[in-house]
Scaffold this active site. Structure first.
Site, short mmCIF file in Angstrom:
data_model
loop_
_atom_site.label_atom_id
_atom_site.label_comp_id
_atom_site.label_asym_id
_atom_site.label_seq_id
_atom_site.Cartn_x
_atom_site.Cartn_y
_atom_site.Cartn_z
N ASP A 206 39.33 -22.35 23.68
CA ASP A 206 40.70 -22.25 23.18
C ASP A 206 41.61 -21.62 24.22
O ASP A 206 42.74 -22.06 24.44
CB ASP A 206 40.70 -21.45 21.88
CG ASP A 206 42.11 -21.21 21.36
OD1 ASP A 206 42.77 -22.17 20.94
OD2 ASP A 206 42.55 -20.04 21.37
N GLU B 250 37.17 -27.81 21.75
CA GLU B 250 37.36 -26.54 22.45
C GLU B 250 36.04 -26.03 23.04
O GLU B 250 36.01 -25.51 24.16
CB GLU B 250 37.96 -25.51 21.51
CG GLU B 250 39.39 -25.83 21.11
CD GLU B 250 39.95 -24.87 20.07
OE1 GLU B 250 41.18 -24.80 19.94
OE2 GLU B 250 39.16 -24.19 19.39
#
Length: 226
Positions: A42, A114
């Site tokens: 992320d 992610e």
């Protein structure tokens, strides 16, 4: 063979395929899953997207860039990327998640994207991870168009009245109901020069004032159209 197909789709070959398997493993399938990788991915994703937007839109403000980044890294966008990769076919899920269709769930798909970004970073370094982000989001980044935040109703009403050299509107709380943690406010908005009054309600004074201002703008518009 399945991982080979996915690596071709990513245009990246892992030195350590175990990292890719971990990135594809949902927490429902065991303790060695992709949650920590998701956290790292992320951060890498946000940084790379931010730099691309910064360079692509030199005239955009900080607020405009922030809103564009939020659109690019949000769950729905990443899930769309995952579906292009047919990532759901490669996910490692627990029996319960498989039965409930977890391989098609936006949250699980976006988390896996992610995690894969982080796995590439750990396997091949930052430049490899940045290149992957650019490849995965190439279409979305190219189509990004930072937009200005629309002005709120109170600001629009104030600017309208100022443009006509009229006094600013007055706001007054006329009613307040409910418990402290769940109140409902009613606010009156008055423009004396036009002899107009409107009302708005909301769960905070600010929201009620915005509703009242929007109602006032509608009143002024209808009067001028009449």
């Amino acid at each position: 063979m399945e991982l080979e197909h996915l690596q071709r789709g990513l245009d990246y070959r892992f030195r350590d395929p175990a990292l890719l398997r971990q990135a594809l493993t949902h927490r429902s399938a065991g303790s060695r899953n992709n949650e920590r990788l998701e956290f790292l991915g992320d951060a890498i994703l946000g940084c790379e997207v931010a730099e691309n937007l910064f360079r692509l839109h030199p005239e955009a403000t900080e607020g405009e860039l922030s809103r564009a980044r939020a659109q690019l890294v949000k769950r729905e966008t990443l899930a769309r990327v995952a579906r292009r990769l047919k990532l759901g076919e490669h996910l490692i899920l627990g029996a319960g998640e498989l039965r409930s269709g977890g391989q098609n769930r936006d949250s699980i798909l976006s988390d896996a994207v992610e995690a894969i970004i982080a796995a590439v970073y750990l396997d091949g370094g930052m430049e490899a991870a940045r290149g992957l982000v650019r490849r995965l989001l190439q279409e979305e980044i190219a189509a990004s168009a930072p937009t200005r935040q629309p002005k709120d109703a109170k600001t629009r009403l104030q600017e309208l009245l100022q443009s006509r050299s009229l006094d600013l509107p007055q706001y007054e709380v006329t009613d307040r109901r409910g418990e402290a943690h769940h109140q409902q406010f009613t606010v009156a908005c008055r423009v004396s020069a036009l002899d107009l009054e409107s009302r708005g309600t909301g769960q905070s004074r600010k929201k009620a004032e915005q509703q009242a201002a929007e109602a006032m703008l509608n009143l002024i518009e209808r009067r001028e159209e009449a």
